[in-house]
Design an enzyme around this catalytic site. Structure first.
Site, PDB file in Angstrom:
ATOM      1  N   CYS A 113       0.854  -1.190   0.000  1.00  0.00           N
ATOM      2  CA  CYS A 113       0.000   0.000   0.000  1.00  0.00           C
ATOM      3  C   CYS A 113       0.892   1.243   0.000  1.00  0.00           C
ATOM      4  CB  CYS A 113      -0.905  -0.009   1.221  1.00  0.00           C
ATOM      5  SG  CYS A 113      -1.843   1.522   1.398  1.00  0.00           S
ATOM      6  N   CYS A 116      -0.245   3.205   3.652  1.00  0.00           N
ATOM      7  CA  CYS A 116       0.116   2.681   4.977  1.00  0.00           C
ATOM      8  C   CYS A 116       1.178   1.584   4.932  1.00  0.00           C
ATOM      9  CB  CYS A 116      -1.135   2.169   5.710  1.00  0.00           C
ATOM     10  SG  CYS A 116      -1.752   0.604   5.067  1.00  0.00           S
ATOM     11  N   CYS A 145      -5.706  -1.908  -0.740  1.00  0.00           N
ATOM     12  CA  CYS A 145      -5.095  -2.174   0.559  1.00  0.00           C
ATOM     13  C   CYS A 145      -6.091  -2.912   1.440  1.00  0.00           C
ATOM     14  CB  CYS A 145      -4.672  -0.867   1.229  1.00  0.00           C
ATOM     15  SG  CYS A 145      -3.977  -1.151   2.873  1.00  0.00           S
ATOM     16  N   CYS A 148      -6.462  -0.104   4.777  1.00  0.00           N
ATOM     17  CA  CYS A 148      -7.016   1.249   4.615  1.00  0.00           C
ATOM     18  C   CYS A 148      -7.776   1.453   3.307  1.00  0.00           C
ATOM     19  CB  CYS A 148      -5.910   2.303   4.778  1.00  0.00           C
ATOM     20  SG  CYS A 148      -4.819   2.433   3.342  1.00  0.00           S
ATOM     21  N   CYS A 171       9.656 -10.571 -14.181  1.00  0.00           N
ATOM     22  CA  CYS A 171      10.747 -10.935 -15.092  1.00  0.00           C
ATOM     23  C   CYS A 171      10.744 -10.111 -16.379  1.00  0.00           C
ATOM     24  CB  CYS A 171      10.761 -12.430 -15.369  1.00  0.00           C
ATOM     25  SG  CYS A 171       9.256 -13.055 -16.122  1.00  0.00           S
ATOM     26  N   HIS A 198       8.414 -16.688 -19.329  1.00  0.00           N
ATOM     27  CA  HIS A 198       9.623 -16.165 -18.680  1.00  0.00           C
ATOM     28  C   HIS A 198      10.474 -15.516 -19.777  1.00  0.00           C
ATOM     29  CE1 HIS A 198      12.424 -15.439 -15.553  1.00  0.00           C
ATOM     30  NE2 HIS A 198      13.336 -16.284 -15.949  1.00  0.00           N
ATOM     31  N   ASP A 215      20.484 -14.476 -16.411  1.00  0.00           N
ATOM     32  CA  ASP A 215      19.142 -14.180 -15.894  1.00  0.00           C
ATOM     33  C   ASP A 215      19.277 -13.204 -14.733  1.00  0.00           C
ATOM     34  OD1 ASP A 215      16.661 -14.134 -14.574  1.00  0.00           O
ATOM     35  OD2 ASP A 215      16.152 -16.138 -15.293  1.00  0.00           O
ATOM     36  N   GLU A 218      17.770 -13.925 -11.202  1.00  0.00           N
ATOM     37  CA  GLU A 218      18.359 -14.984 -10.387  1.00  0.00           C
ATOM     38  C   GLU A 218      19.872 -14.820 -10.228  1.00  0.00           C
ATOM     39  OE1 GLU A 218      16.165 -17.791  -9.353  1.00  0.00           O
ATOM     40  OE2 GLU A 218      14.786 -16.176  -9.855  1.00  0.00           O
TER      41      GLU A 218
HETATM   42 ZN   LIG Z   1      -3.086   0.941   3.287  1.00  0.00          ZN
END
Ligand SMILES: [Zn+2]
Length: 340
Positions: A113, A116, A145, A148, A171, A198, A215, A218
């Site tokens: 969020c 918050c 969220c 909130c 990715c 991927h 990659d 990774e």
């Molecule tokens: Zn929130």
């Protein structure tokens, strides 16, 4: 430090390592309509344009200025002193891999969020705002969220320019931005698309004279069996695209029968013709000498890929590891947790 200093370092390095075809500055003709009309062939033609976005000199300059060059070069030089297997440019890309994942880019399964910091839940997609669209977002995921109720937008940027500052995603965003950064350092780089959701990068090693799997998600360097043997991922096609053409690199990544999904999207002969047409289109304006070098490389790569068929050399320890980015339910649902 001034921008010029950065460019001096890069061009000195490029000169010293004898780097590759300069980024074309002339405007190339618009691609002609695909000769072959099957849907998968058209999809491949569309995908093949992705790495062309990296060939913009202004963007490459911006990308280069984003990099901590002093740190990357010093790490690469240090590594090169103690290793005779890889060349300096290979070490530079390995340093880039580490920095990219540890200090630059962030993996996002579900965004937090923005008000918050709490957990959010996906509530669908939205059309991008004009600004998001201008920055290259094809679509926007919307989250709410759980505490909130703030709505959080998560634009999926497909163009690397915005990603240099946005610096997060999955990715797709990682491979896009990382491939651009490899190009900015003077390496030849491919953007590799896998039909099973991927994408990653391949970088040409001037020392090894072959294309190396890289990659960024990774921090993987030359670990092509990571997906099949580490993640337990089942794949059908892996195609590498670059400013130099298109190559079916599936055999580098899919080496055992159990790891292969059926290749039934297109007849094999039509796939060959499609990739050949893309390659011809890309090389249209290359000098004859340059084309001839690339054709020798194509043959050498074909021999390399052929050598993987029925090769039973065991995978390295580095390749035998489950997926690191995208933990828990997300990897479980995709069958990439290493539990075969
Ligand atoms: Zn929130």
């Amino acid at each position: 430090m001034s921008g010029n200093w950065i460019h001096d370092v890069a061009s000195r390095y490029r000169a010293a390592t004898g780097s590759l075809p300069p980024v074309p500055t002339m405007t190339r003709p618009q691609p002609t309509a695909p000769l072959i009309a099957s849907p998968f062939s058209r999809e491949l033609h569309d995908l093949s344009r992705t790495p062309l976005a990296f060939e913009d000199q202004t963007l490459l300059d911006e990308a280069l200025e984003t990099l901590p060059l002093e740190r990357l070069y010093s790490e690469a030089e240090h590594a090169a002193e103690n290793d005779k297997v890889w060349g300096m440019q290979d070490h530079l890309i390995q340093a880039l891999l580490k920095w990219f994942r540890n200090d630059f880019f962030t993996w996002v399964n579900v965004p937090s969020c923005t008000y918050c910091g709490g957990e959010t839940a996906a509530i669908g997609g939205r059309a991008p705002t004009p600004q998001e669209q201008a920055d290259g977002a094809g679509r926007v995921e919307l989250y709410e969220c759980k505490s909130c109720k703030t709505l959080v937008r998560f634009p999926r940027y497909g163009h690397p320019r915005k990603l240099l500052t946005f610096r997060k995603g999955r990715c797709g965003e990682w491979a896009n931005c990382f491939t651009l950064l490899c190009r900015s350092l003077g390496s030849r780089a491919r953007w590799v698309w896998c039909a099973e959701d991927h994408v990653w990068t391949e970088v040409y090693s001037e020392t090894k004279k072959r294309w190396i799997h890289a990659d960024s998600c990774e921090t993987a360097w030359d670990q092509p069996r990571l997906y099949e043997q580490g993640w337990g991922k089942k794949m059908s096609y892996a195609i590498g695209f670059s400013v130099e053409g298109a190559t079916d690199v599936s055999r580098r990544y899919i080496r055992t029968e159990g790891g292969q999904l059926p290749r039934n999207r297109i007849p094999e002969s039509e796939l060959v013709l499609t990739l050949r047409a893309i390659t011809q289109e890309r090389r249209l304006e290359f000098a004859a000498s340059e084309k001839s070098v690339l054709e020798s490389e194509d043959l050498a790569e074909e021999r390399e890929l052929q050598s993987y068929v029925n090769n039973t050399t065991p995978a390295s320890t580095a390749e035998l590891r489950p997926r690191e980015t995208g933990a828990g339910e997300w990897t479980d649902a995709r069958g990439e947790n290493g539990r075969h």
